[in-house]
Design a protein around this motif. Structure first.
Motif, PDB file in Angstrom:
ATOM      1  N   THR A   5       0.710  -1.074   0.081  1.00 18.83           N
ATOM      2  CA  THR A   5      -0.003   0.369  -0.287  1.00 18.83           C
ATOM      3  C   THR A   5       0.990   1.579  -0.390  1.00 18.83           C
ATOM      4  OG1 THR A   5      -0.255  -0.083   2.455  1.00 18.83           O
ATOM      5  CG2 THR A   5      -1.930  -1.229   0.806  1.00 18.83           C
ATOM      6  N   PHE A   6      -0.134   2.227  -0.545  1.00 19.88           N
ATOM      7  CA  PHE A   6       1.270   3.419  -0.629  1.00 19.88           C
ATOM      8  C   PHE A   6       0.275   4.862  -0.257  1.00 19.88           C
ATOM      9  CE2 PHE A   6       2.477   0.457  -3.443  1.00 19.88           C
ATOM     10  CZ  PHE A   6       3.851   0.307  -3.433  1.00 19.88           C
ATOM     11  N   GLU A   7       0.786   5.654   0.338  1.00 18.59           N
ATOM     12  CA  GLU A   7      -0.043   7.144   1.012  1.00 18.59           C
ATOM     13  C   GLU A   7      -0.417   8.063  -0.731  1.00 18.59           C
ATOM     14  OE1 GLU A   7      -0.772   8.015   3.939  1.00 18.59           O
ATOM     15  OE2 GLU A   7      -0.605   5.865   4.037  1.00 18.59           O
ATOM     16  N   PRO A   8      -1.729   8.445  -0.148  1.00 17.78           N
ATOM     17  CA  PRO A   8      -1.655   9.719  -1.297  1.00 17.78           C
ATOM     18  C   PRO A   8      -1.950  10.862  -1.036  1.00 17.78           C
ATOM     19  CG  PRO A   8      -3.581   9.646  -0.120  1.00 17.78           C
ATOM     20  CD  PRO A   8      -2.596   8.141   1.127  1.00 17.78           C
ATOM     21  N   HIS A   9      -1.257  12.112  -2.101  1.00 15.00           N
ATOM     22  CA  HIS A   9      -1.130  13.162  -1.909  1.00 15.00           C
ATOM     23  C   HIS A   9      -1.931  13.953  -1.109  1.00 15.00           C
ATOM     24  CE1 HIS A   9      -0.380  17.825  -4.104  1.00 15.00           C
ATOM     25  NE2 HIS A   9       0.519  17.323  -3.870  1.00 15.00           N
ATOM     26  N   ILE A  10      -1.323  15.103  -0.869  1.00 10.22           N
ATOM     27  CA  ILE A  10      -1.802  15.972   0.542  1.00 10.22           C
ATOM     28  C   ILE A  10      -3.129  16.153  -0.185  1.00 10.22           C
ATOM     29  CG2 ILE A  10      -0.497  17.788   0.115  1.00 10.22           C
ATOM     30  CD1 ILE A  10      -0.180  18.036   3.247  1.00 10.22           C
ATOM     31  N   ASP A  11      -3.304  17.114  -0.720  1.00  5.84           N
ATOM     32  CA  ASP A  11      -4.574  16.980  -1.164  1.00  5.84           C
ATOM     33  C   ASP A  11      -5.259  16.171  -2.043  1.00  5.84           C
ATOM     34  OD1 ASP A  11      -3.146  19.811  -1.306  1.00  5.84           O
ATOM     35  OD2 ASP A  11      -3.028  19.889  -3.633  1.00  5.84           O
ATOM     36  N   LEU A  12      -5.743  14.773  -1.800  1.00  4.22           N
ATOM     37  CA  LEU A  12      -6.209  13.575  -2.375  1.00  4.22           C
ATOM     38  C   LEU A  12      -6.240  13.120  -0.792  1.00  4.22           C
ATOM     39  CD1 LEU A  12      -4.900  12.922  -5.228  1.00  4.22           C
ATOM     40  CD2 LEU A  12      -7.106  13.916  -4.891  1.00  4.22           C
ATOM     41  N   LYS A  13      -5.651  13.355   0.214  1.00  2.34           N
ATOM     42  CA  LYS A  13      -6.198  12.418   2.069  1.00  2.34           C
ATOM     43  C   LYS A  13      -7.178  12.426   2.158  1.00  2.34           C
ATOM     44  CE  LYS A  13      -1.251  12.294   4.264  1.00  2.34           C
ATOM     45  NZ  LYS A  13      -1.477  10.663   4.370  1.00  2.34           N
ATOM     46  N   SER A  14      -8.058  13.698   1.836  1.00  4.80           N
ATOM     47  CA  SER A  14      -9.763  13.416   2.709  1.00  4.80           C
ATOM     48  C   SER A  14     -10.982  12.521   1.802  1.00  4.80           C
ATOM     49  CB  SER A  14      -9.687  14.629   2.752  1.00  4.80           C
ATOM     50  OG  SER A  14     -10.411  15.283   1.580  1.00  4.80           O
ATOM     51  N   LEU A  15     -10.127  12.563   0.437  1.00  6.61           N
ATOM     52  CA  LEU A  15     -10.749  11.043  -0.313  1.00  6.61           C
ATOM     53  C   LEU A  15     -10.103  10.096  -0.509  1.00  6.61           C
ATOM     54  CD1 LEU A  15     -11.162  14.462  -2.811  1.00  6.61           C
ATOM     55  CD2 LEU A  15     -12.879  13.260  -0.791  1.00  6.61           C
ATOM     56  N   VAL A  16      -9.168   9.898  -0.895  1.00  7.29           N
ATOM     57  CA  VAL A  16      -8.521   8.810  -1.198  1.00  7.29           C
ATOM     58  C   VAL A  16      -7.663   8.373   0.426  1.00  7.29           C
ATOM     59  CG1 VAL A  16      -6.433   7.684  -2.287  1.00  7.29           C
ATOM     60  CG2 VAL A  16      -7.589   8.955  -3.542  1.00  7.29           C
ATOM     61  N   SER A  17      -8.059   6.569   0.669  1.00  3.12           N
ATOM     62  CA  SER A  17      -7.464   5.935   1.623  1.00  3.12           C
ATOM     63  C   SER A  17      -5.729   5.694   1.145  1.00  3.12           C
ATOM     64  CB  SER A  17      -8.343   4.442   1.748  1.00  3.12           C
ATOM     65  OG  SER A  17      -7.920   4.232   2.968  1.00  3.12           O
ATOM     66  N   CYS A  18      -5.696   4.930  -0.045  1.00  2.00           N
ATOM     67  CA  CYS A  18      -4.412   4.228  -0.116  1.00  2.00           C
ATOM     68  C   CYS A  18      -4.440   3.988  -1.779  1.00  2.00           C
ATOM     69  CB  CYS A  18      -4.037   3.499   0.634  1.00  2.00           C
ATOM     70  SG  CYS A  18      -4.629   1.905   0.118  1.00  2.00           S
ATOM     71  N   TYR A  19      -3.288   3.780  -2.294  1.00  3.05           N
ATOM     72  CA  TYR A  19      -3.378   2.760  -3.378  1.00  3.05           C
ATOM     73  C   TYR A  19      -2.783   1.958  -2.905  1.00  3.05           C
ATOM     74  CZ  TYR A  19      -2.387   7.783  -4.940  1.00  3.05           C
ATOM     75  OH  TYR A  19      -3.753   8.908  -5.544  1.00  3.05           O
ATOM     76  N   TRP A  20      -2.915   0.884  -3.544  1.00  3.51           N
ATOM     77  CA  TRP A  20      -2.158  -0.505  -3.627  1.00  3.51           C
ATOM     78  C   TRP A  20      -1.570  -1.227  -4.793  1.00  3.51           C
ATOM     79  CZ3 TRP A  20      -4.912  -5.153  -4.865  1.00  3.51           C
ATOM     80  CH2 TRP A  20      -6.472  -4.726  -5.205  1.00  3.51           C
ATOM     81  N   THR A  21      -1.012  -2.607  -4.940  1.00  5.34           N
ATOM     82  CA  THR A  21      -0.435  -2.676  -5.454  1.00  5.34           C
ATOM     83  C   THR A  21      -0.647  -5.373  -4.785  1.00  5.34           C
ATOM     84  OG1 THR A  21       1.417  -3.148  -5.417  1.00  5.34           O
ATOM     85  CG2 THR A  21       0.714  -1.323  -6.884  1.00  5.34           C
TER      86      THR A  21
END
Length: 271
Positions: A5-21
């Motif tokens: 899992t990977f953290e999202p950009h600060i401007d998307l943190k309120s909407l995106v939980s994470c990216y995952w592969t």
């Protein structure tokens, strides 16, 4: 299985939980995996071989290679046809509605190809960029540029919906909707209406999924507690209530879940 899992950009943190592969080598005898609800909406890109999603005991569809999986309120089975290589975005319950005009409840319990949610040329271009990216970092940069361009500053998250979701998340689904709204019936009707538009399921359904998530994480702990303690710590009235909800969302009981090889993928996501 290689899950990251990977953290999202600060401007998307309120909407995106994470990216995952997720990467899984090709199996000589691939097995069905039962996927259980997690309360989130996901945009996924299948970069390896096709994946089947079963619609009945023997019938299946091939999942779209670029899709959005809406809120799920029942378990379902998938089965890889070969090498698994997936890149995905996990949105908070109220997150994905900010990027599309389609009513979010139209996405519940199914996969929707992204070219049905965005202009076809835009969707095809995004998919090709993700496919051609050299690594995960590039994939994240591509998807974040896409999401930031789609985000309309004038479209705000409905406050009553966000406050309700935040309350459910902070209490692990244990707080009642009555407590959140302080028995204001007019607010309850407004909440139900807006929840369907922005989340896709009812507040009660989302609360049950979040509460089950809490219990699942305890159950999958290397040193799990007994079912009675897990039930009460997860805010269930009693163990019978916990097992009833567990069966509803996973299709099995807690003891079978731990040792069931068909649930290895779901267990991986929850650990």
């Amino acid at each position: 299985m290689d899950y990251k899992t990977f953290e999202p950009h600060i401007d998307l943190k309120s909407l995106v939980s994470c990216y995952w592969t997720l990467e899984v080598p090709k199996q000589s005898e691939p097995q069905k995996q039962r996927i259980v609800p997690d309360g989130c909406v996901e945009m996924a890109f299948i970069l390896g071989d096709d994946i089947k999603r079963y619609t009945s005991e023997k019938e299946f569809i091939i999942q779209p290679r670029a899709m959005v999986l809406g809120q799920t309120i029942e378990p379902f089975y998938i089965e890889p046809t070969g090498f698994v290589n997936t890149f995905a975005v996990r949105f908070y319950p109220y997150g994905f509605a900010n990027f599309i005009s389609e009513p979010i409840n139209n996405l519940v319990n199914k996969e929707t190809p992204i070219d049905q949610l965005f202009e076809k040329g835009t969707a095809d271009n995004l998919e090709q960029k993700i496919i051609k990216a050299k690594n995960t970092e590039q994939q994240i940069n591509i998807i974040e540029k896409f999401l930031l361009e789609r985000l309309n500053d004038e479209k705000t998250i409905n406050r009553i919906v966000k406050d309700t979701v935040d309350s459910l998340l902070s209490t692990n689904g244990g707080i009642s909707i009555k407590s959140i709204l302080k028995n204001d019936l007019s607010k309850r009707r407004q909440l139900e209406r807006n929840f369907k538009k922005q989340i896709g399921v009812s507040p009660k359904q989302l609360g049950k999924v979040i509460r089950l998530q809490t219990a699942l994480k305890m159950l999958l702990d290397p040193k799990p507690e007994n079912l009675t303690d897990i039930s009460y710590k997860s805010e269930y009235f009693d163990q019978a209530h916990f097992i009833k909800d567990f069966r509803e969302f996973t299709g099995t009981n807690p003891k079978e879940f731990i040792n069931n090889e068909n649930l290895a993928l779901s267990a991986l996501f929850y650990k």
